[in-house]
Design a protein around this motif. Structure first.
Motif, PDB file in Angstrom:
ATOM      1  N   TYR A  66      15.742  27.777   5.637  1.00 35.26           N
ATOM      2  CA  TYR A  66      14.383  27.862   5.068  1.00 35.26           C
ATOM      3  C   TYR A  66      13.565  26.628   5.465  1.00 35.26           C
ATOM      4  O   TYR A  66      12.423  26.742   5.934  1.00 35.26           O
ATOM      5  CB  TYR A  66      14.500  27.978   3.545  1.00 35.26           C
ATOM      6  CG  TYR A  66      13.213  28.077   2.749  1.00 35.26           C
ATOM      7  CD1 TYR A  66      12.768  29.298   2.243  1.00 35.26           C
ATOM      8  CD2 TYR A  66      12.458  26.938   2.443  1.00 35.26           C
ATOM      9  CE1 TYR A  66      11.609  29.378   1.470  1.00 35.26           C
ATOM     10  CE2 TYR A  66      11.298  27.014   1.683  1.00 35.26           C
ATOM     11  CZ  TYR A  66      10.878  28.240   1.193  1.00 35.26           C
ATOM     12  OH  TYR A  66       9.743  28.321   0.433  1.00 35.26           O
ATOM     13  N   GLY A  67      14.175  25.457   5.291  1.00 37.13           N
ATOM     14  CA  GLY A  67      13.471  24.205   5.612  1.00 37.13           C
ATOM     15  C   GLY A  67      13.167  24.075   7.092  1.00 37.13           C
ATOM     16  O   GLY A  67      12.067  23.657   7.479  1.00 37.13           O
ATOM     17  N   ALA A  68      14.139  24.444   7.919  1.00 39.62           N
ATOM     18  CA  ALA A  68      13.954  24.317   9.368  1.00 39.62           C
ATOM     19  C   ALA A  68      12.949  25.351   9.880  1.00 39.62           C
ATOM     20  O   ALA A  68      12.080  25.038  10.709  1.00 39.62           O
ATOM     21  CB  ALA A  68      15.293  24.490  10.082  1.00 39.62           C
ATOM     22  N   GLY A  70      10.606  26.683   8.089  1.00 38.15           N
ATOM     23  CA  GLY A  70       9.315  26.250   7.546  1.00 38.15           C
ATOM     24  C   GLY A  70       8.686  25.146   8.374  1.00 38.15           C
ATOM     25  O   GLY A  70       7.472  24.975   8.390  1.00 38.15           O
ATOM     26  N   ALA A  71       9.540  24.386   9.063  1.00 38.85           N
ATOM     27  CA  ALA A  71       9.047  23.326   9.944  1.00 38.85           C
ATOM     28  C   ALA A  71       8.772  23.858  11.350  1.00 38.85           C
ATOM     29  O   ALA A  71       8.434  23.085  12.249  1.00 38.85           O
ATOM     30  CB  ALA A  71      10.054  22.179   9.996  1.00 38.85           C
ATOM     31  N   ALA A  73      10.873  25.713  13.482  1.00 35.39           N
ATOM     32  CA  ALA A  73      11.937  25.777  14.496  1.00 35.39           C
ATOM     33  C   ALA A  73      12.551  27.173  14.601  1.00 35.39           C
ATOM     34  O   ALA A  73      12.471  27.963  13.667  1.00 35.39           O
ATOM     35  CB  ALA A  73      13.034  24.783  14.145  1.00 35.39           C
ATOM     36  N   ALA A 198       3.224  26.312  10.056  1.00 30.84           N
ATOM     37  CA  ALA A 198       4.421  25.485   9.823  1.00 30.84           C
ATOM     38  C   ALA A 198       4.064  24.142   9.197  1.00 30.84           C
ATOM     39  O   ALA A 198       3.005  23.572   9.459  1.00 30.84           O
ATOM     40  CB  ALA A 198       5.170  25.278  11.130  1.00 30.84           C
ATOM     41  N   ALA A 199       4.974  23.639   8.367  1.00 25.06           N
ATOM     42  CA  ALA A 199       4.792  22.334   7.714  1.00 25.06           C
ATOM     43  C   ALA A 199       5.343  21.251   8.637  1.00 25.06           C
ATOM     44  O   ALA A 199       6.545  21.011   8.688  1.00 25.06           O
ATOM     45  CB  ALA A 199       5.507  22.312   6.366  1.00 25.06           C
ATOM     46  N   THR A 200       4.428  20.628   9.367  1.00 22.75           N
ATOM     47  CA  THR A 200       4.829  19.612  10.342  1.00 22.75           C
ATOM     48  C   THR A 200       4.102  18.294  10.120  1.00 22.75           C
ATOM     49  O   THR A 200       4.286  17.350  10.879  1.00 22.75           O
ATOM     50  CB  THR A 200       4.512  20.103  11.769  1.00 22.75           C
ATOM     51  OG1 THR A 200       3.132  20.499  11.807  1.00 22.75           O
ATOM     52  CG2 THR A 200       5.367  21.299  12.164  1.00 22.75           C
ATOM     53  N   VAL A 212       1.490  25.300   3.080  1.00 19.95           N
ATOM     54  CA  VAL A 212       2.281  25.457   1.861  1.00 19.95           C
ATOM     55  C   VAL A 212       3.241  26.616   2.103  1.00 19.95           C
ATOM     56  O   VAL A 212       2.832  27.770   2.172  1.00 19.95           O
ATOM     57  CB  VAL A 212       1.396  25.727   0.627  1.00 19.95           C
ATOM     58  CG1 VAL A 212       2.278  25.943  -0.602  1.00 19.95           C
ATOM     59  CG2 VAL A 212       0.425  24.574   0.380  1.00 19.95           C
ATOM     60  N   ILE A 213       4.506  26.278   2.282  1.00 17.15           N
ATOM     61  CA  ILE A 213       5.542  27.291   2.500  1.00 17.15           C
ATOM     62  C   ILE A 213       6.043  27.690   1.121  1.00 17.15           C
ATOM     63  O   ILE A 213       6.637  26.880   0.411  1.00 17.15           O
ATOM     64  CB  ILE A 213       6.704  26.717   3.351  1.00 17.15           C
ATOM     65  CG1 ILE A 213       6.195  26.098   4.656  1.00 17.15           C
ATOM     66  CG2 ILE A 213       7.782  27.762   3.574  1.00 17.15           C
ATOM     67  CD1 ILE A 213       5.597  27.056   5.632  1.00 17.15           C
TER      68      ILE A 213
ATOM     69  N   ASP B  63       1.413  18.503   3.571  1.00 16.66           N
ATOM     70  CA  ASP B  63       2.163  19.747   3.781  1.00 16.66           C
ATOM     71  C   ASP B  63       3.283  19.836   2.750  1.00 16.66           C
ATOM     72  O   ASP B  63       3.946  18.835   2.451  1.00 16.66           O
ATOM     73  CB  ASP B  63       2.765  19.777   5.192  1.00 16.66           C
ATOM     74  CG  ASP B  63       1.771  20.298   6.232  1.00 16.66           C
ATOM     75  OD1 ASP B  63       0.673  20.733   5.843  1.00 16.66           O
ATOM     76  OD2 ASP B  63       2.109  20.266   7.431  1.00 16.66           O
ATOM     77  N   MET B  64       3.479  21.056   2.228  1.00 20.00           N
ATOM     78  CA  MET B  64       4.472  21.226   1.159  1.00 20.00           C
ATOM     79  C   MET B  64       5.307  22.483   1.397  1.00 20.00           C
ATOM     80  O   MET B  64       4.864  23.440   2.035  1.00 20.00           O
ATOM     81  CB  MET B  64       3.763  21.367  -0.198  1.00 20.00           C
ATOM     82  CG  MET B  64       3.022  20.137  -0.705  1.00 20.00           C
ATOM     83  SD  MET B  64       4.084  18.763  -1.219  1.00 20.00           S
ATOM     84  CE  MET B  64       4.943  19.420  -2.651  1.00 20.00           C
ATOM     85  N   VAL B  75      16.615  22.330   1.625  1.00 21.47           N
ATOM     86  CA  VAL B  75      15.372  22.632   2.337  1.00 21.47           C
ATOM     87  C   VAL B  75      14.863  21.370   3.049  1.00 21.47           C
ATOM     88  O   VAL B  75      14.476  21.404   4.224  1.00 21.47           O
ATOM     89  CB  VAL B  75      14.304  23.182   1.363  1.00 21.47           C
ATOM     90  CG1 VAL B  75      12.954  23.312   2.050  1.00 21.47           C
ATOM     91  CG2 VAL B  75      14.748  24.535   0.798  1.00 21.47           C
ATOM     92  N   GLY B  78      16.886  20.728   6.213  1.00 22.62           N
ATOM     93  CA  GLY B  78      16.470  21.559   7.355  1.00 22.62           C
ATOM     94  C   GLY B  78      15.181  21.050   7.962  1.00 22.62           C
ATOM     95  O   GLY B  78      15.042  20.929   9.183  1.00 22.62           O
ATOM     96  N   VAL B  82      14.663  19.073  11.788  1.00 22.89           N
ATOM     97  CA  VAL B  82      13.802  19.624  12.840  1.00 22.89           C
ATOM     98  C   VAL B  82      12.825  18.554  13.336  1.00 22.89           C
ATOM     99  O   VAL B  82      12.623  18.395  14.539  1.00 22.89           O
ATOM    100  CB  VAL B  82      13.047  20.867  12.326  1.00 22.89           C
ATOM    101  CG1 VAL B  82      11.943  21.280  13.296  1.00 22.89           C
ATOM    102  CG2 VAL B  82      14.023  22.025  12.129  1.00 22.89           C
TER     103      VAL B  82
END
Lengths: 358, 245, 67
Positions: A66-68, A70-71, A73, A198-200, A212-213, B63-64, B75, B78, B82
């Motif tokens: 989820y985190g990756a 969301g970023a 990737a 994406a949240a970058t 906002v993911i 960003d959230m 989360v 991850g 990245v």
């Protein structure tokens, strides 16, 4: 096409993912899919920007995904049935937040700890969403190692295209079997949307909205609108992504429906039946969701009966019945617990139907 | 006239939904000020929890991502893996971090994951209506420990900071409080330090912030701060628990 | 002399700022804001020393301090 290699299904899937641009893998050991994380742990650290991480649990692994994702990737996880059950929480959140990722399930026998032998008893879980809430996933069911490679590569594109997870549903046989395989050269799709969501990192005036993911929509009207939006995507998937393979269905009296490993056995049975003078045909769903109802409905116009064969107590058969809509009888034959149906058993089933005049 | 103090631009204009006197708002402000002062807004990603702070994504002006209950450290992992140059923080309550997310926080800590965790400990589940938390004090009355938390029945509160400080992975762990201005200033320094630890690439940092929940403790905001000082601090001693140079 | 600006509409009237004011200049107003709270108000602006304790204590970041 690249060089022909002899590869185990699990390893071939891992390499195919890397070829498709997957640089992040988060997983947890469980039989019979361990060669996927093992292969990733060897390969990804050697690739610039690549990262393999063994998570503390399947729950953590899917949330790392989820985190990756969301970023922004390309990211993958893999597991087998009990582990996929644990991932369902995260999968539901991933769908809600519209994140692309690829998940591999090398299905083993259940319920509970079940067995480590091949099974297809996660069909309901895979094709009905699996976790809580209204949602679907694209479910791809390869029946050979080569097809597993091709579908894995495509899965990343489809995930990005629809911003939805794609599930590769194999079984212990596909994962463990060695077959000659060619890695297709990656053709980059030009129509994939840029990941501007994406949240970058953001600051005012940087050219996009603050990312906002999220899957929380506390206002019922807003949540309903969001779910309707998801279902518009599913409708597009049903229009565009439905895949199947048909063999000798044009004149078939008896149509066998089977997917994955079972379809290979069913194909042999179909040939034996034809040799014996029984007009058998085969429909092999490649996408389990969206389900290829159209070719089944078409064959139902002339077939005397359908036989659905699965490594379960009968799950896909319900979709076959929905597609046939009572036009002709739909029978079921299945083995479960990790037992693989034999060609002889399937032939016997169809012969009995033919003798019964059904 | 010069501005002595004003709301940081790292908080959005959205009014906070917290109850009157809830100190989540103070902690939000301290985190936002730290991000602002360190000049890292454009590379910071925050991870919101489930619990009272579930809407944190509406308040932090960066960003959230919103995580499932307890999964924020996974989360964050991850996300950070990245883009290692991003500054990634989680904001989690005691139910989220110390109960359902006990595995995720422990393993993120032991991996030395280069993230910052803001752990808000108010000894109760706020959002769901005041149930017993893993950090509820012995004898404390909640809606699921109506006769007071009985350690014989449901065990003892977890001292998260001390527990995680036993691991080799973390680089900075401290416990602070926000019950008065002096402690708020100390809390701010600690939160800043945690972010600096991440910026320096030293590894996992966590600040546990003792926080008041007047509504679910059944007190006025003033009584709640006093109760925090008199009851929570003896159970959860303040100070730096681990610091790697 | 210092100046306090209070965002009356976002104040929830918890009163934590009043407790930390060294000059005891803050108290809840008799007025009610649109969200139903009695917001905080300063009684004697001229007495404010601009220490900003109130602003640092405020959970809702409603106080701006200038000096």
């Amino acid at each position: 096409m690249g060089q022909k290699m002899l590869m185990k299904g699990n390893e071939a899937i891992a390499e195919a993912a890397i070829q498709a641009g997957c640089r992040f893998f988060f997983g947890y050991p469980i039989t019979p899919q361990n060669q996927i994380p093992e292969y990733m742990s060897k390969r990804l650290p050697k690739i610039e920007g690549g990262c393999f991480l063994q998570a503390e649990s399947e729950v953590a692994a899917i949330n790392m995904v989820y985190g990756a994702a969301g970023a922004g990737a390309r990211v993958m996880t893999s597991s087998s049935s009990p582990g996929i059950s644990l991932k369902q929480e995260g999968i539901s959140y991933i769908v809600g937040a519209e994140l692309p990722c690829v998940i591999v399930n090398m299905v083993r026998g259940g319920p509970g700890l079940g067995s480590i032998q091949p099974a297809q008893s996660d069909y309901f879980q895979s094709t009905r969403g699996g976790g809580h809430g209204d949602y679907r996933m694209l479910v791809l069911a390869p029946s050979s190692v080569q097809e597993a490679v091709e579908l894995t590569q495509e899965a990343f594109d489809l995930a990005d295209l629809y911003r939805n997870p794609v599930l590769i549903m194999g079984d212990g046989l596909i994962g463990q079997m060695m077959e000659p395989v060619e890695m297709p050269e990656r053709k980059e799709r030009k129509d994939l949307p840029a990941k501007t969501w994406a949240a970058t990192g953001w600051k005012p005036g940087c050219g996009r909205d603050r990312a906002v993911i999220n899957s929380l929509y506390i206002d019922p009207a807003v949540l309903e609108k969001h779910v309707n939006h998801l279902y518009e995507k599913y409708a597009a998937m049903e229009r565009n992504e439905c895949r199947w393979q048909e063999e000798m269905t044009e004149d078939a009296d008896y149509v066998i429906v089977a997917y994955g490993t079972t379809a290979r056995i069913a194909r042999s049975a179909m040939r034996k039946l034809r040799e014996a003078g029984i007009k058998a045909g085969l429909i092999r769903p490649i996408t389990l969701w969206p389900f290829p109802a159209a070719p089944i409905a078409k064959a139902a116009k002339h077939a005397k009966a359908f036989l659905t064969v699965e490594m379960s107590m009968g799950q896909m058969v319900e979709d076959v019945r929905l597609a046939v809509e009572g036009a002709t009888p739909v029978h079921f034959f299945g083995r479960t617990g990790g037992i693989v149906p034999t060609v002889r058993e399937i032939v016997n089933q169809v012969e009995a139907l033919a003798k019964g005049g059904c | 006239m010069a501005v002595v103090y004003e709301k940081t631009k790292l908080l959005t204009d959205k009014p906070l939904h917290y109850c009157p006197g809830c100190t989540h708002g103070i902690i939000h402000r301290l985190v936002a000020e730290a991000i602002d002062e360190l000049g890292i807004q454009e590379r910071t990603i925050g991870i919101a929890p489930v619990g009272c702070a579930v809407f944190a994504y509406d308040y932090f002006n960066c960003d959230m991502m919103e995580a499932a209950h307890g999964r924020a450290p996974a989360v964050a992992t991850g996300c950070k893996r990245v883009n290692p140059k991003n500054i990634v923080f989680t904001y989690q309550g005691d139910g989220d971090l110390a109960s359902i997310g006990a595995a995720e926080i422990t393993h993120a800590a032991t991996r030395g994951e280069n993230i910052t965790v803001i752990f808000v400990n108010n000894a109760i589940y706020g959002m769901t209506g005041g149930q017993m938390a893993p950090t509820t004090l012995p004898g404390q009355v909640t809606t699921t420990s109506p006769y007071g938390r009985d350690p014989k029945l449901c065990g003892y509160p977890i001292r998260v900071s001390e527990m995680l400080a036993t691991l080799d992975g973390p680089a900075y762990i401290s416990r602070v409080s926000v019950h008065d201005v002096k402690h708020i200033l100390d809390a701010k320094k600690s939160i800043r330090k945690a972010f600096e630890t991440q910026i320096a690439g030293k590894g996992f940092s966590l600040v546990e912030v003792l926080s008041a929940c007047p509504t679910n403790w059944g007190m006025t905001p003033q009584e709640a701060l006093k109760w925090l000082e008199q009851n929570m601090i003896p159970q959860y001693p303040l100070g730096v628990k681990k610091e790697v140079e | 002399m210092a100046k306090l600006t209070i965002a009356v509409e976002t104040c929830k009237g918890c009163g934590l700022c009043a407790d930390v004011c060294p000059r005891h200049l803050l108290a809840l107003s008799k007025e009610i804001n649109s969200r139903g709270y009695h917001p905080i108000a300063i009684s004697d602006q001229d007495q404010c020393i601009g220490c900003a304790f109130c602003a640092r204590m405020c959970p809702d970041a409603v106080i701006k301090v200038e000096k």
